[in-house]
Design an enzyme around this catalytic site. Structure first.
Site, PDB file in Angstrom:
ATOM      1  N   LYS A 172      87.738   7.719  21.649  1.00  0.00           N
ATOM      2  CA  LYS A 172      89.009   6.998  21.688  1.00  0.00           C
ATOM      3  C   LYS A 172      90.124   8.025  21.641  1.00  0.00           C
ATOM      4  O   LYS A 172      90.251   8.778  20.679  1.00  0.00           O
ATOM      5  CB  LYS A 172      89.113   6.026  20.509  1.00  0.00           C
ATOM      6  CG  LYS A 172      90.427   5.246  20.511  1.00  0.00           C
ATOM      7  CD  LYS A 172      90.408   4.116  19.511  1.00  0.00           C
ATOM      8  CE  LYS A 172      91.722   3.343  19.555  1.00  0.00           C
ATOM      9  NZ  LYS A 172      91.732   2.204  18.621  1.00  0.00           N
ATOM     10  N   VAL A 194      89.662   4.452  25.949  1.00  0.00           N
ATOM     11  CA  VAL A 194      88.327   4.593  25.368  1.00  0.00           C
ATOM     12  C   VAL A 194      87.353   4.983  26.476  1.00  0.00           C
ATOM     13  O   VAL A 194      87.357   4.394  27.563  1.00  0.00           O
ATOM     14  CB  VAL A 194      87.884   3.299  24.652  1.00  0.00           C
ATOM     15  CG1 VAL A 194      86.468   3.436  24.112  1.00  0.00           C
ATOM     16  CG2 VAL A 194      88.839   2.952  23.519  1.00  0.00           C
ATOM     17  N   GLU A 204      98.054   2.164  23.702  1.00  0.00           N
ATOM     18  CA  GLU A 204      98.236   3.442  23.018  1.00  0.00           C
ATOM     19  C   GLU A 204      97.027   4.356  23.115  1.00  0.00           C
ATOM     20  O   GLU A 204      97.089   5.502  22.695  1.00  0.00           O
ATOM     21  CB  GLU A 204      98.519   3.197  21.534  1.00  0.00           C
ATOM     22  CG  GLU A 204      99.671   2.246  21.302  1.00  0.00           C
ATOM     23  CD  GLU A 204     100.546   2.653  20.133  1.00  0.00           C
ATOM     24  OE1 GLU A 204     100.024   3.281  19.201  1.00  0.00           O
ATOM     25  OE2 GLU A 204     101.745   2.342  20.177  1.00  0.00           O
ATOM     26  N   ASP A 214      94.939  -5.642  12.858  1.00  0.00           N
ATOM     27  CA  ASP A 214      94.756  -6.152  14.226  1.00  0.00           C
ATOM     28  C   ASP A 214      93.429  -6.902  14.328  1.00  0.00           C
ATOM     29  O   ASP A 214      92.574  -6.592  15.151  1.00  0.00           O
ATOM     30  CB  ASP A 214      94.809  -4.988  15.220  1.00  0.00           C
ATOM     31  CG  ASP A 214      94.946  -5.448  16.679  1.00  0.00           C
ATOM     32  OD1 ASP A 214      95.260  -6.633  16.904  1.00  0.00           O
ATOM     33  OD2 ASP A 214      94.734  -4.619  17.582  1.00  0.00           O
TER      34      ASP A 214
HETATM   35  N1  LIG Z   1      82.657   2.371  18.825  1.00  0.00           N
HETATM   36  C1  LIG Z   1      82.690   1.566  19.893  1.00  0.00           C
HETATM   37  N2  LIG Z   1      81.545   1.113  20.457  1.00  0.00           N
HETATM   38  C2  LIG Z   1      81.567   0.303  21.537  1.00  0.00           C
HETATM   39  N3  LIG Z   1      82.690  -0.108  22.147  1.00  0.00           N
HETATM   40  C3  LIG Z   1      83.867   0.319  21.645  1.00  0.00           C
HETATM   41  C4  LIG Z   1      83.936   1.169  20.501  1.00  0.00           C
HETATM   42  N4  LIG Z   1      85.231   1.434  20.247  1.00  0.00           N
HETATM   43  C5  LIG Z   1      85.941   0.777  21.187  1.00  0.00           C
HETATM   44  N5  LIG Z   1      85.131   0.107  22.030  1.00  0.00           N
HETATM   45  C6  LIG Z   1      85.551  -0.732  23.192  1.00  0.00           C
HETATM   46  O1  LIG Z   1      86.821  -0.313  23.634  1.00  0.00           O
HETATM   47  C7  LIG Z   1      87.780  -1.355  23.452  1.00  0.00           C
HETATM   48  C8  LIG Z   1      89.109  -0.754  23.002  1.00  0.00           C
HETATM   49  O2  LIG Z   1      88.945  -0.040  21.812  1.00  0.00           O
HETATM   50  P1  LIG Z   1      89.933  -0.290  20.578  1.00  0.00           P
HETATM   51  O3  LIG Z   1      89.567   0.648  19.467  1.00  0.00           O
HETATM   52  O4  LIG Z   1      89.937  -1.741  20.239  1.00  0.00           O
HETATM   53  O5  LIG Z   1      91.336   0.195  21.175  1.00  0.00           O
HETATM   54  P2  LIG Z   1      92.701  -0.587  21.488  1.00  0.00           P
HETATM   55  O6  LIG Z   1      93.609  -0.163  20.397  1.00  0.00           O
HETATM   56  O7  LIG Z   1      93.117  -0.089  22.821  1.00  0.00           O
HETATM   57  O8  LIG Z   1      92.416  -2.070  21.459  1.00  0.00           O
HETATM   58  C9  LIG Z   1      87.167  -2.295  22.421  1.00  0.00           C
HETATM   59  O9  LIG Z   1      87.644  -3.602  22.542  1.00  0.00           O
HETATM   60  C10 LIG Z   1      85.676  -2.187  22.754  1.00  0.00           C
HETATM   61  O10 LIG Z   1      85.359  -2.995  23.867  1.00  0.00           O
HETATM   62 MG   LIG Z   2      91.299  -3.260  20.213  1.00  0.00          MG
END
Ligand SMILES: Nc1ncnc2c1ncn2[C@@H]1O[C@H](COP(=O)(O)OP(=O)(O)O)[C@@H](O)[C@H]1O
Ligand SMILES: [Mg+2]
Length: 234
Positions: free
Chosen positions: A47, A34, A31, A145
């Site tokens: 994101k 990043v 969805e 999650d």
């Molecule tokens: N604030 C952040 N700092 C560093 N890495 C991040 C951050 N937010 C997301 N990521 C990286 O991006 C990946 C996907 O982000 P996430 O918010 O978990 O989205 P999804 O819903 O696609 O899993 C995370 O597993 C992490 O590796």
């Molecule tokens: Mg995630």
């Protein structure tokens, strides 16, 4: 808002004259994408939620916007409850994008799979996980999650930072907290099968830090049982 078939181009802040062209895609989920780069001179991630082709267009926009809002609210709420989350820099509503601190460090998943953690470090980490989930739950926030990819260890002191609040919601029911814990247990046993027993440390810490541990852990035992039955049948 972009859709999933559109080329992966980071959102732009043209009006403010901010150039985001240096941002690189680091994750493509179901969805959201990043991006990683520099925003106002600091390491940042963006994101960006995208629309799903198979969903009705206006319904899709509503859903995307409400998930975005919910995620932003929950990140702030968690922090208020004492759970470290990325610092928010900016929310670009039209592009369904959250600009936030890039947490420098590894995920808990990587840390558990690597060899860097000694016994003491491992124990400290597991206890931190139990404590932070307890803080969320006592504050009436369900993460939705809880996996080891959605937990990062901020360098240099390895502070545990929770991310990915896209499925979070407010609820105080023991059942919902129990399911949250069960998802986490499954993440432990699937991604870290050799470490399955370690979840006991997480639970012990949860029990110590949550005021409502008793009904939650009773429910958790039920949810686990249901899960086992399902696995045996199916
Ligand atoms: N604030 C952040 N700092 C560093 N890495 C991040 C951050 N937010 C997301 N990521 C990286 O991006 C990946 C996907 O982000 P996430 O918010 O978990 O989205 P999804 O819903 O696609 O899993 C995370 O597993 C992490 O590796
Ligand atoms: Mg995630």
């Amino acid at each position: 808002m972009t859709d999933s078939a559109a080329p992966a181009i980071p959102p732009k802040q043209e009006a403010a004259g901010i150039d985001l062209s240096g941002f690189k895609l680091i994750s493509q989920g179901a969805e959201a994408r990043v991006w990683e780069g520099t925003y106002l001179d600091v390491p940042a991630v963006i994101k960006q939620r995208f629309s799903k082709k198979y969903r009705h267009a206006s319904l899709d926009t509503k859903l995307t916007q409400s998930r975005l809002k919910q995620e932003v609210r929950s990140i702030l709420r968690a922090r208020k409850l004492g759970v470290p989350t990325p610092v928010l820099y900016y929310v670009e509503h039209d592009a369904a994008s959250i600009y936030m601190e890039k947490v420098q460090g590894v995920s808990v998943k990587e840390a558990l799979q690597g060899k860097q953690l000694d016994q003491q470090g491992l124990h400290t980490l597991l206890r931190a996980i139990g404590r932070q989930v307890a803080l969320l739950h006592d504050g009436g926030l369900i993460h939705g999650d809880l996996t080891t990819s959605n937990m990062l260890l901020r360098a240099p002191d390895s502070e545990l930072v929770l991310i990915d609040f896209g499925l979070s919601y407010n609820n105080t029911l023991a059942e919902d907290k129990a399911v949250d814990l069960y998802v986490l247990e499954r993440a432990f046993t699937s991604a870290h099968s050799a470490l399955g027993k370690l979840f006991d440390d997480v639970l012990a810490s949860y029990r110590q830090h949550s005021r409502m541990w008793c009904p939650t852990l009773n429910k958790f035992a039920e949810v686990r049982m249901r899960g086992r039955k399902r696995t045996m049948v199916g």
